[in-house]
Design a protein around this motif. Structure first.
Motif, PDB file in Angstrom:
ATOM      1  N   TYR A 113      -5.441 -30.476  82.175  1.00  0.00           N
ATOM      2  CA  TYR A 113      -4.285 -29.929  82.886  1.00  0.00           C
ATOM      3  C   TYR A 113      -3.864 -30.816  84.053  1.00  0.00           C
ATOM      4  CZ  TYR A 113      -1.225 -26.378  84.938  1.00  0.00           C
ATOM      5  OH  TYR A 113      -0.145 -25.693  85.436  1.00  0.00           O
ATOM      6  N   ASP A 114      -4.826 -31.427  84.744  1.00  0.00           N
ATOM      7  CA  ASP A 114      -4.524 -32.212  85.942  1.00  0.00           C
ATOM      8  C   ASP A 114      -4.224 -33.679  85.657  1.00  0.00           C
ATOM      9  OD1 ASP A 114      -4.820 -30.045  87.623  1.00  0.00           O
ATOM     10  OD2 ASP A 114      -6.940 -30.412  87.994  1.00  0.00           O
ATOM     11  N   GLN A 115      -4.170 -34.074  84.417  1.00  0.00           N
ATOM     12  CA  GLN A 115      -3.893 -35.466  84.122  1.00  0.00           C
ATOM     13  C   GLN A 115      -2.472 -35.836  84.552  1.00  0.00           C
ATOM     14  OE1 GLN A 115      -4.698 -36.295  80.003  1.00  0.00           O
ATOM     15  NE2 GLN A 115      -6.917 -36.116  80.247  1.00  0.00           N
ATOM     16  N   LEU A 161       4.572 -30.591  87.087  1.00  0.00           N
ATOM     17  CA  LEU A 161       3.630 -30.641  88.212  1.00  0.00           C
ATOM     18  C   LEU A 161       4.021 -31.716  89.212  1.00  0.00           C
ATOM     19  CD1 LEU A 161       0.125 -30.213  86.537  1.00  0.00           C
ATOM     20  CD2 LEU A 161       1.747 -28.462  87.259  1.00  0.00           C
ATOM     21  N   THR A 172      -6.665 -24.816  87.822  1.00  0.00           N
ATOM     22  CA  THR A 172      -7.698 -25.807  88.109  1.00  0.00           C
ATOM     23  C   THR A 172      -7.898 -26.037  89.598  1.00  0.00           C
ATOM     24  OG1 THR A 172      -6.060 -27.568  87.922  1.00  0.00           O
ATOM     25  CG2 THR A 172      -7.318 -27.026  85.936  1.00  0.00           C
ATOM     26  N   ARG A 182      -5.532 -26.964  91.917  1.00  0.00           N
ATOM     27  CA  ARG A 182      -4.804 -28.089  92.497  1.00  0.00           C
ATOM     28  C   ARG A 182      -4.193 -27.726  93.849  1.00  0.00           C
ATOM     29  NH1 ARG A 182       0.794 -28.077  91.017  1.00  0.00           N
ATOM     30  NH2 ARG A 182       1.279 -26.150  89.926  1.00  0.00           N
ATOM     31  N   LYS A 228     -13.930 -28.585  91.861  1.00  0.00           N
ATOM     32  CA  LYS A 228     -12.999 -29.338  92.702  1.00  0.00           C
ATOM     33  C   LYS A 228     -13.056 -28.879  94.163  1.00  0.00           C
ATOM     34  CE  LYS A 228      -9.107 -30.110  90.720  1.00  0.00           C
ATOM     35  NZ  LYS A 228      -7.760 -29.901  90.148  1.00  0.00           N
TER      36      LYS A 228
END
Length: 304
Positions: free
Chosen positions: A70-72, A78, A104, A106, A134
């Motif tokens: 998801y954070d790529q 995003l 996640t 962020r 994280k």
């Protein structure tokens, strides 16, 4: 259950592009090119495959498949939404912050760096696992937006990012935000717009059984957020609707700035991968998506 056919999506984009031309945004040459492209698509219908169907997933089921990636970088939504939300958070003093539907983590990570005591709530155990790794200082709990596992008047700030489009009714969710916020507290909300403005195209992912499934992706009017928020004592402090980049589709058929190649077409009998279709008609795709908002970002303050 939905059924998505690649030819239906492509003809739909051509139709939106032609309507924009009908309204004066494009010339006769553009119209002729689009009509010729429609004829070509119809002649090649068999090459595109039959598409496929998918059953509705819960948020937890859908996000389980997204958690690892998801954070790529390269997620256009995003990349646009994140800086806007962070600019609003920068205006607020440190306190107790709830990241509702934290994913996640962020935004939770940014809140922790800003000195907030962070609580994260999400329905997906897979996303929560990423958030815990994280943000070790945060407290992360599994829960639903309609029943937040947080006491009354417990937090100074609620952040809810890119999650309300999956919720069928905003009112009980905003009621929960008002319940957990202290008077004077702030609520920062971001939500995606449908890929074609007011059309909330479902998001298709691989379900827990390995078959395609979809997550509803509603595209709401600004008035719907206001109808849910204002009766509870929320007042608007900021509202912004950032626009999609132009061009929406780059020369290689991918979003501008996205890393890697365009994804391959979906296997026959499954819903189409939208990004794999854009290279077939890049001019129509750019014309259809041009001038549409990618998200809506709010900051509310609870005054009562």
């Amino acid at each position: 259950m939905i059924h998505q056919h690649p030819l239906a999506y492509l003809i739909g984009l051509e139709g939106v592009a032609l309507l924009r031309a009908f309204a004066g945004e494009h010339d006769e040459e553009f119209v002729a090119a689009r009509l010729a492209e429609v004829r070509s698509l119809l002649d090649r219908a068999d090459e595109l495959g039959p598409g496929g169907s998918a059953a509705e997933l819960t948020s937890a089921e859908a996000y389980a498949s997204w958690a690892p990636a998801y954070d790529q970088p390269g997620n256009q939504l995003l990349d646009i939404e994140g800086p806007l939300v962070r600019s609003l958070l920068d205006e607020l003093p440190a306190g107790v912050a709830l990241d509702a539907a934290c994913g996640t983590g962020r935004h939770a990570e940014y809140l922790a760096r800003r000195g907030h005591t962070v609580i994260g709530v999400d329905s997906s155990p897979d996303m929560l696992a990423v958030a815990r790794a994280k943000v070790p200082s945060g407290r992360f709990v599994e829960g639903e937006l309609t029943s937040l596992p947080v006491p009354d008047d417990d937090v100074d700030l609620v952040v809810c990012a890119l999650a309300l489009s999956h919720v069928p009714d905003l009112k009980p969710v905003f009621a929960e935000f008002a319940r957990v916020l202290r008077p004077g507290g702030s609520l920062v909300v971001s939500d995606p717009r449908g890929r074609l403005g007011d059309i909330g195209l479902p998001i298709v992912v691989t379900g827990p059984d390995g078959r395609p499934g979809y997550l509803p992706n509603r595209s709401r009017l600004a008035s719907e957020y206001l109808a849910a928020a204002l009766p509870l004592g929320f007042e608007v402090r900021h509202c912004e609707e950032p626009m999609r980049p132009s061009p929406f589709v780059g020369p290689d058929g991918a979003p501008p700035g996205a890393p890697g190649a365009v994804p391959p077409p979906a296997p026959s009998g499954t819903p189409p991968n939208i990004w794999s279709l854009h290279p077939l008609i890049p001019d129509a795709a750019n014309a259809a998506y041009e001038g549409s908002p990618v998200a809506i970002v709010w900051r509310f303050q609870l005054t009562s």
